[in-house]
Design an enzyme around this catalytic site. Structure first.
Site, short mmCIF file in Angstrom:
data_model
loop_
_atom_site.label_atom_id
_atom_site.label_comp_id
_atom_site.label_asym_id
_atom_site.label_seq_id
_atom_site.Cartn_x
_atom_site.Cartn_y
_atom_site.Cartn_z
N HIS A 1 0.82 -1.21 0.00
CA HIS A 1 0.00 0.00 0.00
C HIS A 1 0.85 1.26 0.00
O HIS A 1 2.05 1.22 0.31
CB HIS A 1 -0.91 0.03 1.23
CG HIS A 1 -2.12 -0.86 1.11
ND1 HIS A 1 -2.06 -2.21 1.36
CD2 HIS A 1 -3.40 -0.58 0.75
CE1 HIS A 1 -3.28 -2.73 1.16
NE2 HIS A 1 -4.10 -1.77 0.81
N LYS B 1 -0.98 4.96 4.66
CA LYS B 1 -1.96 4.04 5.27
C LYS B 1 -1.73 3.91 6.77
O LYS B 1 -0.61 3.67 7.23
CB LYS B 1 -1.88 2.66 4.59
CG LYS B 1 -2.93 1.69 5.10
CD LYS B 1 -3.13 0.53 4.16
CE LYS B 1 -4.12 -0.49 4.72
NZ LYS B 1 -5.42 0.10 5.05
N1 LIG Z 1 -13.08 -0.92 2.23
C1 LIG Z 1 -12.41 -0.41 1.20
O1 LIG Z 1 -12.66 -0.75 0.02
C2 LIG Z 1 -11.35 0.61 1.45
C3 LIG Z 1 -11.08 0.98 2.73
N2 LIG Z 1 -10.17 1.98 2.98
C4 LIG Z 1 -10.07 2.39 4.37
O2 LIG Z 1 -10.75 3.63 4.51
C5 LIG Z 1 -10.15 4.41 5.54
C6 LIG Z 1 -9.79 5.77 4.99
O3 LIG Z 1 -8.81 5.63 3.97
P1 LIG Z 1 -8.26 6.91 3.16
O4 LIG Z 1 -9.34 7.59 2.45
O5 LIG Z 1 -7.10 6.40 2.39
O6 LIG Z 1 -7.73 7.81 4.37
P2 LIG Z 1 -7.58 9.42 4.45
O7 LIG Z 1 -6.74 9.69 5.63
O8 LIG Z 1 -7.15 9.92 3.11
O9 LIG Z 1 -9.07 9.91 4.69
C7 LIG Z 1 -9.73 9.82 5.92
C8 LIG Z 1 -10.56 11.06 6.10
O10 LIG Z 1 -11.34 10.95 7.27
C9 LIG Z 1 -11.20 12.16 8.00
N3 LIG Z 1 -11.47 11.98 9.41
C10 LIG Z 1 -10.64 11.59 10.38
N4 LIG Z 1 -11.28 11.56 11.56
C11 LIG Z 1 -12.55 11.94 11.31
C12 LIG Z 1 -13.70 12.11 12.11
N5 LIG Z 1 -13.65 11.90 13.43
N6 LIG Z 1 -14.84 12.51 11.52
C13 LIG Z 1 -14.89 12.74 10.21
N7 LIG Z 1 -13.82 12.60 9.39
C14 LIG Z 1 -12.67 12.19 9.94
C15 LIG Z 1 -9.79 12.59 7.74
O11 LIG Z 1 -9.57 13.93 8.09
P3 LIG Z 1 -8.07 14.43 8.48
O12 LIG Z 1 -7.31 14.37 7.19
O13 LIG Z 1 -8.29 15.79 9.03
O14 LIG Z 1 -7.56 13.45 9.49
C16 LIG Z 1 -9.68 12.32 6.24
O15 LIG Z 1 -10.25 13.36 5.49
C17 LIG Z 1 -8.96 3.57 6.04
O16 LIG Z 1 -9.36 2.79 7.14
C18 LIG Z 1 -8.67 2.66 4.85
O17 LIG Z 1 -8.01 1.48 5.19
C19 LIG Z 1 -9.49 2.59 1.98
C20 LIG Z 1 -9.68 2.21 0.69
C21 LIG Z 1 -10.65 1.20 0.31
O1 LIG Z 2 -6.01 2.16 3.17
C1 LIG Z 2 -6.18 1.77 1.98
O2 LIG Z 2 -5.71 2.39 1.02
C2 LIG Z 2 -6.97 0.56 1.75
N1 LIG Z 2 -7.56 0.00 2.77
C3 LIG Z 2 -8.34 -1.18 2.74
C4 LIG Z 2 -7.65 -2.27 3.51
O3 LIG Z 2 -7.02 -1.99 4.54
O4 LIG Z 2 -7.73 -3.44 3.11
C5 LIG Z 2 -8.74 -1.58 1.34
C6 LIG Z 2 -7.67 -1.35 0.31
O5 LIG Z 2 -6.65 -2.26 0.54
C7 LIG Z 2 -7.15 0.07 0.37
#
Ligand SMILES: NC(=O)C1=CN([C@@H]2O[C@H](COP(=O)(O)OP(=O)(O)OC[C@H]3O[C@@H](n4cnc5c(N)ncnc54)[C@H](OP(=O)(O)O)[C@@H]3O)[C@@H](O)[C@H]2O)C=CC1
Ligand SMILES: O=C(O)C1=N[C@H](C(=O)O)C[C@H](O)C1
Length: 250
Positions: free
Chosen positions: A136, A140
């Site tokens: 990743h 992350k």
């Molecule tokens: N299930 C799936 O298919 C996937 C899952 N994921 C998961 O999704 C999650 C987010 O990933 P990603 O987008 O890369 O992460 P990012 O850090 O880019 O985005 C997370 C966002 O959430 C915000 N945030 C943090 N705390 C809060 C809160 N209390 N209330 C509202 N917003 C909040 C952050 O703000 P700030 O920047 O100010 O902290 C940021 O804008 C991770 O757990 C990742 O593993 C990711 C990709 C695919």
């Molecule tokens: O944080 C990410 O980027 C992603 N998070 C999810 C995970 O932890 O499996 C899904 C995907 O791998 C991207």
């Protein structure tokens, strides 16, 4: 006239959140209501009449978010990782008190990732050895990835059900961490590398052959179709649904 589903996004300014906002806005049958980030009140969802919230935030805050949404009668589609057995059990118990609310939690919404998990589960009992490598982007927050954690558990379950023993490993001395994390007896290795998005390989080996099941998300738009499927379905699925595979005809 078609009734649009009113959809809000938690973590709308994040890497995945932005892709989901774009996808919701582009969908003819959905109406984007509001994006909520760290400093915005969750009550914005109630005030805007939001019916389904998509959560891509952080493992540390997702359970609190869900408590608010469930108490407010709002369905949730959750991509945020960190859902171990304890959290799944707590969520199941909580939803029993709000029987009209549906929550979908999926470690990966990309169709290829869901299929690769299923293929790994199917292949697991036919090979002596199996290990998982997830790769990743370096921003992350968690390791191993939610996808790798679930993949390893599915593999372990399949091998146990088939009476297959642990992968052979004669290692007696090692530097701490050299063999990765042990998830139910399956070794999981986490790589963090600039330039990557989200990738996973399941390596399987037996006499004279190996099989590699690899999936690559090369763009975060890969998660959007699965999320939108969840958004469209969750209103008619009260209680907890775990995994996008539950909504697919696999
Ligand atoms: N299930 C799936 O298919 C996937 C899952 N994921 C998961 O999704 C999650 C987010 O990933 P990603 O987008 O890369 O992460 P990012 O850090 O880019 O985005 C997370 C966002 O959430 C915000 N945030 C943090 N705390 C809060 C809160 N209390 N209330 C509202 N917003 C909040 C952050 O703000 P700030 O920047 O100010 O902290 C940021 O804008 C991770 O757990 C990742 O593993 C990711 C990709 C695919
Ligand atoms: O944080 C990410 O980027 C992603 N998070 C999810 C995970 O932890 O499996 C899904 C995907 O791998 C991207």
């Amino acid at each position: 006239m078609v009734d649009h589903i009113k959809v809000g996004v938690l973590g709308s300014g994040g890497k995945v959140g932005q892709a989901i906002v774009d996808a919701v806005r582009a969908a003819d049958d959905l109406e984007f209501t509001v994006g909520v980030d760290r400093d915005d009140p969750l009550s914005d969802f109630v005030d805007s009449g939001t019916e389904v919230v998509v959560d891509f935030t952080h493992p540390d805050v997702v359970m609190g978010n869900l408590e608010f949404l469930i108490a407010s009668g709002i369905h949730a589609v959750v991509g945020t990782t960190g859902f171990d057995d304890e959290r799944i059990s707590a969520l199941t118990t909580r939803l029993a008190d709000s029987p009209s609310v549906g929550v979908l939690v999926a470690p990966n919404f990309a169709i290829g990732a869901v299929l690769s998990m299923r293929f790994a589960q199917q292949a697991a009992k036919y090979f002596d050895s199996v290990e998982v490598i997830e790769l990743h982007h370096p921003q992350k927050a968690d390791a191993p990835s939610g996808t790798a954690y679930r993949t390893a558990r599915l593999i372990a379950e399949a091998r146990t059900a088939a009476g297959v023993g642990p992968s052979p490993d004669a290692t007696t001395t090692e530097l701490a961490g050299a063999r990765g994390a042990d998830v139910d007896g399956v070794h999981v290795h986490s790589v963090r590398l600039a330039g990557l998005v989200a990738h996973q390989e399941v390596l399987l080996g037996t006499q004279g052959e190996t099989l590699t099941i690899r999936h690559d998300s090369i763009d975060r738009s890969s998660f959007a179709p699965g999320v939108l499927l969840g958004v469209r379905e969750i209103g008619s699925r009260p209680g907890l649904t775990v995994g996008l595979d539950e909504l697919l005809d696999l």
